[in-house]
Design a protein around this motif. Structure first.
Motif, short mmCIF file in Angstrom:
data_model
loop_
_atom_site.label_atom_id
_atom_site.label_comp_id
_atom_site.label_asym_id
_atom_site.label_seq_id
_atom_site.Cartn_x
_atom_site.Cartn_y
_atom_site.Cartn_z
N VAL A 78 27.67 48.64 4.56
CA VAL A 78 27.36 48.25 3.37
C VAL A 78 28.48 47.57 2.29
O VAL A 78 29.52 48.33 2.04
N ASN A 83 25.52 44.48 -1.87
CA ASN A 83 24.49 45.03 -1.00
C ASN A 83 23.90 45.97 -1.78
O ASN A 83 22.56 46.29 -1.68
N VAL A 84 24.74 46.70 -2.88
CA VAL A 84 24.05 47.79 -3.51
C VAL A 84 24.54 47.74 -5.10
O VAL A 84 25.41 47.39 -5.34
N LYS A 85 23.36 48.14 -5.73
CA LYS A 85 23.61 48.19 -7.21
C LYS A 85 23.11 49.65 -7.75
O LYS A 85 22.07 50.23 -7.46
N THR A 86 24.24 50.16 -8.35
CA THR A 86 24.05 51.51 -9.03
C THR A 86 23.93 51.45 -10.28
O THR A 86 24.68 50.83 -11.02
N ILE A 104 19.72 53.77 -7.43
CA ILE A 104 20.52 52.99 -6.22
C ILE A 104 19.47 51.90 -5.93
O ILE A 104 18.50 52.26 -5.34
N PHE A 144 18.93 48.56 -3.34
CA PHE A 144 19.79 48.22 -1.89
C PHE A 144 19.05 46.64 -1.87
O PHE A 144 17.76 46.47 -2.15
N PHE A 145 19.74 45.88 -1.66
CA PHE A 145 19.37 44.43 -1.55
C PHE A 145 18.78 43.97 -0.18
O PHE A 145 18.99 44.77 0.68
N GLU A 146 18.53 43.02 -0.02
CA GLU A 146 17.71 42.51 1.20
C GLU A 146 18.54 42.51 2.46
O GLU A 146 17.88 43.07 3.42
N ARG A 147 19.62 42.46 2.50
CA ARG A 147 20.59 42.70 3.74
C ARG A 147 20.25 44.18 4.43
O ARG A 147 20.08 44.51 5.50
N VAL A 148 20.45 45.01 3.30
CA VAL A 148 20.25 46.49 3.77
C VAL A 148 18.84 46.83 4.26
O VAL A 148 18.75 47.52 4.89
N HIS A 149 17.94 46.33 3.25
CA HIS A 149 16.37 46.57 3.86
C HIS A 149 16.14 45.81 5.08
O HIS A 149 15.27 46.68 5.83
#
Length: 122
Positions: free
Chosen positions: A32, A36-39, A48, A50-55
């Motif tokens: 990650v 890719n992550v917004k907290t 938290i 998670f953006f497209e790549r993680v999904h």
């Protein structure tokens, strides 16, 4: 003698193992990245996102996974593993992870095995 999938707990699968000989540990590396992550904290509740790549990665990994629920009396993990190995007669290994409340997560290595169990298997 039939091949039996190795016993792996959900925690072990989630955390991974550096010295495991488990064939399911041969998953590609996924890291990650910062973007890719917004907290954030919303009204005092941690959030938290998670953006497209993680999904997409999670979706790819879950494409051959199913949740099963045990009905009736409680049986041990090894008994469940032995029973479904005999019933399903898969071509390749599958991984069984014990969840709580009589649920298990089954992750198949082969898409055909997944389809056969889902449509034809008990």
């Amino acid at each position: 003698m039939e091949d039996v999938a190795p016993k792996v707990s959900y925690r072990t699968k989630l955390m991974g193992s550096q010295n495991s000989t488990d064939p399911f540990q041969a998953l590609e590396d996924f890291e990650v990245q910062e973007g890719n992550v917004k907290t954030e904290v919303i009204n005092g509740i941690p959030s938290i996102i998670f953006f497209e790549r993680v999904h997409k990665f999670v979706e790819m990994k879950m494409a051959k996974t199913m949740v099963i629920k045990l009905l009736g009396r409680k049986i041990t993990f090894n008994a469940i593993l032995n029973i479904i190995t005999i019933l399903w007669k898969t071509k390749s290994y599958f991984q069984l992870m014990d969840l709580e409340n009589d649920y298990c997560l089954v992750q198949f290595n082969d898409k055909e095995d997944f389809k056969n169990v889902l449509t034809k298997g008990p």
